[in-house]
Enzyme design. Structure first.
Site, PDB file in Angstrom:
ATOM      1  CG  HIS A 129     -11.591  -7.665   6.668  1.00 27.11           C
ATOM      2  ND1 HIS A 129     -10.905  -8.494   7.505  1.00 27.11           N
ATOM      3  CD2 HIS A 129     -10.984  -7.780   5.459  1.00 27.11           C
ATOM      4  CE1 HIS A 129      -9.919  -9.087   6.849  1.00 27.11           C
ATOM      5  NE2 HIS A 129      -9.951  -8.676   5.605  1.00 27.11           N
ATOM      6  CD  GLU A 170      -1.551  -2.456   1.507  1.00 25.24           C
ATOM      7  OE1 GLU A 170      -0.434  -2.563   2.050  1.00 25.24           O
ATOM      8  OE2 GLU A 170      -2.282  -3.440   1.256  1.00 25.24           O
TER       9      GLU A 170
END
Ligand SMILES: Cc1ncc(C[n+]2csc(CCOP(=O)(O)OP(=O)(O)O)c2C)c(N)n1
Lengths: 398, 325
Positions: free
Chosen positions: B130, B60
């Site tokens: 999540h 990322e």
């Protein structure tokens, strides 16, 4: 001061990154015989059976739990299928007290170390007996007894932690080491590079174990890196490295055994890259037919690590077809029975919402909890999971 | 108009942006041939080629650093972070670099073309990693825009506006609604303004404010409250940074009451900022304390997710308490 010892040249001389190729170490053929000149590691019958049992248990658990997910009993699941030899063969080469810092697909390590089917199920169903108290998604196992760090979903974060953990082990001087597992995808994260560099500089007894299974979700390894796999990176950090056939449990075992020896006897990190294949989907939420071919999968199915080990054991007369039938039936039955039990158990107590955030619950969190309890008492029908919790029923309506 | 779910609307916006300007690029983990794990980038690689829509390696900080460089060069990158929970490895690139490119160079350089998309939020049995709503971390960083759509129509218009906006923009998509939220979406290009809240419903007793997936929760809570005879004004903030103080303050001048809700934890959540500002602006008009209905000051749980989440019942209760204060 720089420590570079390179010689000087007076015409430009580039070194081609493509020059770094690393051979693959193999011992066992698919028919269960050894390659010419190969020598099997020193694995006796007991050890072989322990390894193989863990492999079968992992496979059966995976098949059953994927089915359970498909039936809607379970929200999510991830399989180790295809990678059992890489995971279990390497764990078997360690001492049982060496630390394991896994990525998420390494249930085989736990199976090998004796995590019970009950323990697996309690986590998968997040019931009151789950050590993680129903906070994490299925497959986020952990066990302090078995020296297996609880899984964290953010990828690669465990890799530098393994370096730190192992540095502590080096200082403690008990001859222990840490192994950390990760996928070839996670090896792209910055954490991976930081971990290897620090481990090499500080001479840390850590084994970096890459499961190169060809895919990171849908991304094939060729879109993950341009080099020859992950292994050549070790050169840049001045670290020993070995590449091994990840479907060959004997080769994985032997490579890891030697890596461990170097780590604990010479205090240095070692990188192991196990070349294998993720036979299953990435997870129960994934459908691989959108990004890879059935033919490719079939070709790899023919290299099944379980069959290879089974045949090797048969050649030793350590294993028969009847043994195989029995273990399959026993495990299937046990998994089903245990699943039913685990599913029926109540969820973790409501209080688990606020515990373990800190060592003690701070006042502001207690206040939030009181408010929540009052709310649930008022609307018990809307919170069926916790409305019967003692925290709610004890004091009656608020 | 066409009926679309939120993913289709996002895909449509990306498609239009890429067709309209060949400097627009989409990339991130699994966004290539597979179309992303949620399928927001479906068919874009097939249509625009591998050079403009591609898988990145799994890193990322690399994705955002790369996107910063591309944007500085004048391209218009739309980078996907697979889950907002995994935006943190890129935190440095976003808060120190994307946000400060223009300021530190006195406008010699900027990364205004940059848009970062990430699915956020709970209610999908995702547990700790999540489910997070990280907008408040970024809202502390001057130089960024932060946008959160509530339905397909908003998603398309706001995403196109984010892509065209000359500032680095974080676009947080409520993943619980990706397929659940379906609605009419205009064909072709349209943009909805950034920095402007939308008054969804006028009312006179209390202002109820939220963004993203909480708007659905608010809608249900307000339905209940109206049955009790409480008239609610509903506002979707839409842009978290810079946020539309005027619209919210104007509403509170009128109603005298404010309920703010978000999924992220209470302490330091963006509702705190709103409450402080509105208290300052509307102090003499307030009839009751500004109420915050949020997640708890804990990580996001899994099994007890329902208990944890700020749902319609909790928002309804806060509305009542505000009225009955
Ligand atoms: C920091 C971070 N980014 C993204 C994800 C989402 N994600 C989960 S698994 C995965 C692919 C991992 O692939 P690899 O490391 O090769 O392991 P494999 O699944 O093949 O065993 C991704 C992108 C994540 N969990 N963490």
């Amino acid at each position: 001061m720089t420590t570079t010892k390179s010689k000087v040249v007076y015409s430009p001389s580039f070194t081609d990154g493509a020059e770094f190729h690393i051979p693959t170490f193999k011992l066992l053929k698919q028919d269960g015989s050894l390659y010419k000149g190969a020598k099997a590691p020193d694995i006796d019958k007991d050890k072989a059976l322990r390894i193989y049992r863990a492999m079968v248990m992992t496979r059966v658990l995976d098949e059953r739990m994927l089915a359970a997910q498909r039936q809607g009993r379970l929200s999510f699941y991830m399989q180790c299928t295809g990678e059992e030899a890489a995971v279990i063969g390497s764990t078997a080469a360690l001492d049982d007290t060496d630390m394991i810092m896994a990525q998420y697909r390494e249930q085989g390590s736990l199976a090998y170390r004796g995590y019970t089917i009950d323990e697996f199920m309690n986590q998968l169903f997040g019931n009151e007996l789950d050590y993680g108290k129903g906070r994490q998604m299925p497959v986020h196992y952990g066990s302090s007894n078995l020296h297996y760090m609880t899984i964290s979903s953010p990828l690669a974060t465990q890799i530098p932690q393994a370096t730190g953990y192992a540095y502590g082990q080096k200082l403690a001087g008990k001859g222990e080491c840490t192994i950390t597992y990760f996928g070839e995808g996670a090896a792209s994260e910055g954490d991976f590079h930081a971990a290897l560099n620090m481990a090499a500089v500080h001479r840390v007894p850590v084994i970096f174990f890459c499961r190169n299974n060809g895919y990171a979700i849908s991304t094939p390894a060729v879109e993950q890196f341009a080099a020859d796999g992950v292994a050549p990176r070790a050169y840049g950090y001045k670290m020993d490295v070995i590449r091994v056939d990840g479907n060959d449990v004997l080769a994985v075992y032997e490579a890891t055994r030697l890596a461990r020896k170097m780590a604990v006897e010479e205090n240095r990190p070692v990188l192991v890259e196990a070349m294998t294949y993720r036979l299953a989907a990435h997870s129960s939420s994934d459908d691989p037919s959108g990004y890879r071919s059935k033919d490719e999968e079939t070709a790899w199915r023919e290299k099944d690590p379980l069959l290879r080990m089974q045949r090797w054991m048969e050649k030793h007369k350590w294993w028969t077809e009847d043994d195989e039938k029995k273990i399959q039936e026993d495990l299937r039955r046990e998994v089903l029975e245990t699943m039913k039990r685990a599913q029926k158990r109540p969820p973790p107590p409501l209080e688990s919402l606020i515990t373990d955030v800190y060592d003690q619950v701070p006042p502001m969190l207690n206040a939030q909890f009181e408010k929540l309890k009052a709310h649930i008492r008022k609307y018990p029908d809307d919170y069926p999971k916790s409305a019967n919790d003692p925290a709610i029923t004890a004091k009656g309506g608020a | 108009m066409a009926k679309m779910n939120m993913l289709q609307a996002i895909n449509d916006a990306l498609d239009i942006a890429m067709a309209g300007n060949d400097r627009v690029l989409c990339f991130g983990e699994d966004v290539g041939i597979f179309g992303g794990v949620f399928r927001a980038t479906s068919n874009l690689q097939q249509k625009y080629g591998k050079a403009r829509c591609f898988n990145t390696p799994l890193v990322e900080q690399g994705i955002v650093g790369f996107a910063n460089g591309l944007a500085a060069q004048g391209s218009i990158p739309v980078a996907e972070i697979q889950f907002a929970d995994y935006i943190f490895p890129a935190f440095d690139q976003i808060v120190n670099e994307s946000a400060k490119f223009r300021y530190r160079s006195g406008s010699l350089f900027d990364v205004g073309g940059l848009t970062i998309r990430a699915p956020y939020g709970g209610g999908i049995a995702g547990g700790l990693y999540h489910s997070q709503s990280p907008e408040a971390y970024f809202a502390h960083t001057p130089g960024l825009k932060i946008v959160v759509p509530r339905n397909p129509h908003q998603a398309k218009g706001l995403l196109l506006a984010s892509i065209h906006d000359p500032n680095p923009t974080l676009f947080f998509e409520p993943k619980r609604l990706y397929r659940a939220s379906v609605g009419e979406v205009p064909e072709g290009e349209y943009q909805l303004p950034l920095g402007e809240a939308e008054v969804l419903k006028e009312g006179k007793d209390v202002t109820v404010l939220g963004w993203g997936a909480q708007m659905e929760v608010i809608e249900k809570a307000v339905e209940k409250a109206e049955k009790d005879g409480i008239s609610c004004e509903v506002i979707d903030l839409r842009t978290i940074l810079p946020w539309d103080v005027e619209t919210v303050a104007d509403s509170v001048f009128k109603t005298g009451r404010l309920v703010v809700t978000h999924e992220a934890p209470l302490t330091g959540g963006f509702a705190s900022e709103i409450a402080a500002t509105i208290q300052e602006r509307c102090f003499l008009y307030l009839e009751s304390p500004i109420a915050r209905v949020t997640g708890m000051d804990t990580p996001f749980p899994l099994v007890l997710e329902k208990e944890y989440l700020p749902n319609d019942l909790k928002v309804y209760e806060a509305i009542r308490e505000s009225i009955e204060f």
